[in-house]
Design a protein around this motif. Sequence first.
Motif, PDB file in Angstrom:
ATOM      1  N   SER A   1      -2.843 -61.727  67.644  1.00  0.00           N
ATOM      2  CA  SER A   1      -3.864 -61.542  66.638  1.00  0.00           C
ATOM      3  C   SER A   1      -4.195 -60.122  66.320  1.00  0.00           C
ATOM      4  O   SER A   1      -4.828 -59.842  65.233  1.00  0.00           O
ATOM      5  CB  SER A   1      -5.220 -62.281  66.805  1.00  0.00           C
TER       6      SER A   1
ATOM      7  N   GLN B   1       3.978 -60.940  64.407  1.00  0.00           N
ATOM      8  CA  GLN B   1       3.357 -62.341  64.707  1.00  0.00           C
ATOM      9  C   GLN B   1       4.454 -63.565  64.569  1.00  0.00           C
ATOM     10  O   GLN B   1       5.026 -63.478  63.201  1.00  0.00           O
ATOM     11  CB  GLN B   1       2.049 -62.673  64.090  1.00  0.00           C
TER      12      GLN B   1
ATOM     13  N   PRO C   1      -1.054 -64.070  72.293  1.00  0.00           N
ATOM     14  CA  PRO C   1      -1.608 -64.206  70.700  1.00  0.00           C
ATOM     15  C   PRO C   1      -1.173 -62.860  70.323  1.00  0.00           C
ATOM     16  O   PRO C   1      -1.318 -61.767  71.228  1.00  0.00           O
ATOM     17  CB  PRO C   1      -3.120 -64.610  71.128  1.00  0.00           C
TER      18      PRO C   1
ATOM     19  N   ASP D   1       3.099 -69.342  64.523  1.00  0.00           N
ATOM     20  CA  ASP D   1       2.171 -69.790  65.146  1.00  0.00           C
ATOM     21  C   ASP D   1       1.277 -68.774  65.766  1.00  0.00           C
ATOM     22  O   ASP D   1       0.327 -69.176  66.468  1.00  0.00           O
ATOM     23  CB  ASP D   1       2.522 -70.914  66.399  1.00  0.00           C
ATOM     24  N   GLY D   2       1.320 -67.467  65.426  1.00  0.00           N
ATOM     25  CA  GLY D   2       0.417 -66.415  65.966  1.00  0.00           C
ATOM     26  C   GLY D   2       0.744 -65.763  67.164  1.00  0.00           C
ATOM     27  O   GLY D   2      -0.097 -64.971  67.671  1.00  0.00           O
TER      28      GLY D   2
ATOM     29  N   VAL E   1       0.968 -58.674  60.783  1.00  0.00           N
ATOM     30  CA  VAL E   1       1.558 -59.636  60.417  1.00  0.00           C
ATOM     31  C   VAL E   1       3.114 -59.808  60.764  1.00  0.00           C
ATOM     32  O   VAL E   1       3.666 -60.909  61.522  1.00  0.00           O
ATOM     33  CB  VAL E   1       1.425 -60.122  58.943  1.00  0.00           C
TER      34      VAL E   1
END
Length: 532
Positions: A455, A462, A453, A465-466, A459
């Motif tokens: 997170s 990423q 991930p 889909d993260g 941005v």
Amino acid sequence: MRRVIFWVLIIAMLVVPVLLQAQGDSLPQAEIDRISHSVVLIVTLDGDEPIASGSGTIMTPNGQIYTNRHVVEDGDDFAILLIQDIGEQPVLRYYATPTLIHDELDLAVLQIDRDENGRRIDSNTLNLPFIEMSGAAPNIGSRIFVFGFPDIGDGYLVLTSGSITTIQNGNLSGERMPLWYQTDAQISPGNSGGLAVNSEGRMIGIPTAVRSEERTLGRLGGILTASAIQSALNMAVAAVPTLTAPQIDATTSAPNVPPPDEPTGERALTIDLASVEHNVTQDGAIGMLVHTSVHAIGYRGIPLRAAIFMFWDDGSPMLASTRTALVNRTDQDQLTSQQILTPGFDDTVYDDAWFFLPYDLFPEGESGSRGAYVEAQVGVDGADFTAFSGRSTFDYTFPDTQLVVNLTRIEHNATQDGLAGMKVYGYVNAIGYRGVPIRVALFLYWEDGTPIPGSNAPVDFQTTDGGLTVQDVVTPSYDNSEWTEFWFFVPYDYFPGGLTGVQDAYAQLELGLDGETFSTWSFTESFQLNYD
């Protein structure tokens, strides 16, 4: 030319209505319809010429056919015709290859491996109607029903019925069992290899022979029993070579050394290159189809590994592209295709152990053509290859447009702009894409293949889909542009928190035209994240 000759002869033969005759009790019509779709007409071919015909039965959904050995002898290929409607003539649907021959029992097994146009098919994708063997042997006087394509039927399915008149026991594999039934059901030449079923529609044997008594015109047909067939198959259950694209990790490297001396004593193992076909299409991929023949003496029940390996003409291994899975590359990344063969007899011949290599797996990064050769090798599985074929040479032409990416190394605890992180280096090569924007991306995964991930990252670090990623766009200035030290930096702060211990992960680089799907990728590189 084969198709024209084949159909002229077959159509000339099929000129009378379907002949279905029963003597006494009969099977229900629904059962006759069901069984008829599993009984096949086998046309034996010598080159382009049909030379004989016989019957056979589909015994597995993937197209394994039982028949008599004498039906397939003297032929080099076998056309398989199936009934689509019980009142119509059988039609050419497939071609098949013998995978088991049992001389003593006059038994043969064929495997459907090509469609009606001769194109290779994956037999595991077939779902054909098939017949089950009976678990109970018939008695003298039991009613039986015989299906086949005798010569008197002019190519149409014929059903006859009768009774078991004699049971003949014999010895097979050290066991006493029924080997032959005699019956008064009419069996004519061409019925050989067909199907005999009981009243439940299950196979009780293969119609095989006819003996006539001239003075009385009496006729007794022979049926090879299901128990004898099953015993023979149990002895050779692993003798059928794999006909689908092999799914075996190629962990054994190809030693590019001269063949050793011929085995002595009762063991001998040879492999020959029969032919090499180029630009063959299989399962939507275009590639090279290599036919080999393997002869194993004294290796009954011992798994053998057969393989083809690709070399450049200077003897150096041809490395697989980075898109190639383990199944088609050795642990030194040499391009290969391999399969396991387990001989079922003391003297076993695999007439056509074939291998398919898509061109997408061939190496990239050069222009023009380069000389190469393919070599086949075989040995006991888990040991060194001991038998080598000759070489088949060819010129490999590199594609006009190529995207190549390799992940070369990972540098840990690197710093950039005051942040600590990991630096991933790669090699990027674009041929034939001058002026075309190319997207280069780094993707990061946990050991189980799930994306790490992103997170905690901005941005632009990423995926949609993260997942954690780093990407860039480059535009080649030349017809052949290289970036030998292309790198991405990922701060450790961008990785997910809240974990403990050591976490296994891996990185992969991917390339594609900007705005389109990624089309090529590197091998993966493993690393660890320490959360202690």
